[in-house]
Design a protein around this motif. Sequence first.
Motif, PDB file in Angstrom:
ATOM      1  N   ARG A 289       0.853  -1.181   0.000  1.00 51.09           N
ATOM      2  CA  ARG A 289       0.000   0.000   0.000  1.00 51.09           C
ATOM      3  C   ARG A 289       0.891   1.233   0.000  1.00 51.09           C
ATOM      4  O   ARG A 289       2.113   1.121   0.079  1.00 51.09           O
ATOM      5  N   GLN A 290       0.294   2.411  -0.082  1.00 54.78           N
ATOM      6  CA  GLN A 290       1.068   3.626  -0.325  1.00 54.78           C
ATOM      7  C   GLN A 290       1.698   4.241   0.919  1.00 54.78           C
ATOM      8  O   GLN A 290       2.601   5.057   0.808  1.00 54.78           O
ATOM      9  N   THR A 291       1.221   3.868   2.106  1.00 51.96           N
ATOM     10  CA  THR A 291       1.733   4.496   3.332  1.00 51.96           C
ATOM     11  C   THR A 291       2.230   3.440   4.316  1.00 51.96           C
ATOM     12  O   THR A 291       1.783   2.291   4.276  1.00 51.96           O
ATOM     13  N   PRO A 292       3.130   3.823   5.239  1.00 48.81           N
ATOM     14  CA  PRO A 292       3.577   2.889   6.278  1.00 48.81           C
ATOM     15  C   PRO A 292       2.421   2.339   7.109  1.00 48.81           C
ATOM     16  O   PRO A 292       2.386   1.144   7.421  1.00 48.81           O
ATOM     17  N   LEU A 293       1.446   3.221   7.452  1.00 46.08           N
ATOM     18  CA  LEU A 293       0.281   2.769   8.208  1.00 46.08           C
ATOM     19  C   LEU A 293      -0.514   1.733   7.414  1.00 46.08           C
ATOM     20  O   LEU A 293      -0.976   0.719   7.948  1.00 46.08           O
ATOM     21  N   GLY A 294      -0.667   1.995   6.118  1.00 52.39           N
ATOM     22  CA  GLY A 294      -1.378   1.059   5.260  1.00 52.39           C
ATOM     23  C   GLY A 294      -0.689  -0.289   5.178  1.00 52.39           C
ATOM     24  O   GLY A 294      -1.331  -1.347   5.185  1.00 52.39           O
ATOM     25  N   ASN A 295       0.625  -0.286   5.122  1.00 49.75           N
ATOM     26  CA  ASN A 295       1.372  -1.542   5.044  1.00 49.75           C
ATOM     27  C   ASN A 295       1.358  -2.298   6.362  1.00 49.75           C
ATOM     28  O   ASN A 295       1.367  -3.532   6.375  1.00 49.75           O
TER      29      ASN A 295
END
Length: 307
Positions: A289-295
């Motif tokens: 995903r595009q963000t660290p939180l998303g990953n």
Amino acid sequence: MSHNVAILLCTYQGGPYLAEQLESFGAQTHTAWTVWASDDGSRDTTHDVLKSYQQTWGPDRLLVRAGPRKGFAANFMSLVCREEIVADYYAMSDQDDLWHADKLERAVQWLNTVPSDVPALYCTRTELVDEGGGKLGYSPLFTRPPSFRNALVQNVAGGNTMVFNHAARELLKAAGPDVKIAAHDWWVYIVVSGCGGKVFYDPTPSLLYRQHAENLIGANTGVRARIERIGKLFRGHLKTWTDQHVVALEPIIASLSRDNLSTFERFTSARKRSLIPRVFGIWRSGIYRQTPLGNLGLLIAAILNRI
């Protein structure tokens, strides 16, 4: 040569805002366009507005068709797959936004750099406004490259910003209008990125995206909205959507590039395994995903078998 753009406009009860959207088409600096409107059974003033602009622009510049009445995604896919619509490029449009005057010009400029036999998708960030046009900010600025490995688990742009070429449109037609998918724009991103196409995410907004009570899908912006999206991963939404996309890809699986087919097979195989092989296999597939939180959310979803 001026490349012709088919604007694929889906309407449903869009009377209050539709005229402003149509006016923004008329103000485009790229003037070679035709509007194809698919109405999903409006009972308000939508048809009156369309008829008025049809009289102004001429029946060959604005054509109206009846939608399938199966929801917004099905309405868009019905337009994408209509045989009588033929153009160099195709721009999807909601009924209540305001396009910047150079929206089509910028899209066409980039699409012209891609060989016509290579599927290509142009999309952008959006500027958010309230019902009265007051500024609310911007959609998230994504910085990781668009790719099939991202598309399998996330959509980076709204369909209202998307413009794609004829080669991309042929792939979407091959998959058909009746695909059961989470959203039409996410599906376009998956198909074009998966089948060896080029995807360009332009960080400069191309339109004013109106936020109001009737929005079917609101803007994914702010920490609260992002946490809500991550929460959906844990509740199994992503698993359901992925199941739909795996089935929807079947008719065009042979069109996936070799690398993307390998990614797809690793990912789909890993999803069926027990905990450790599942998490390791999903990680090895390279999805992101595009963000660290998303990953982080993706990792937890893999552990919980919600992917």
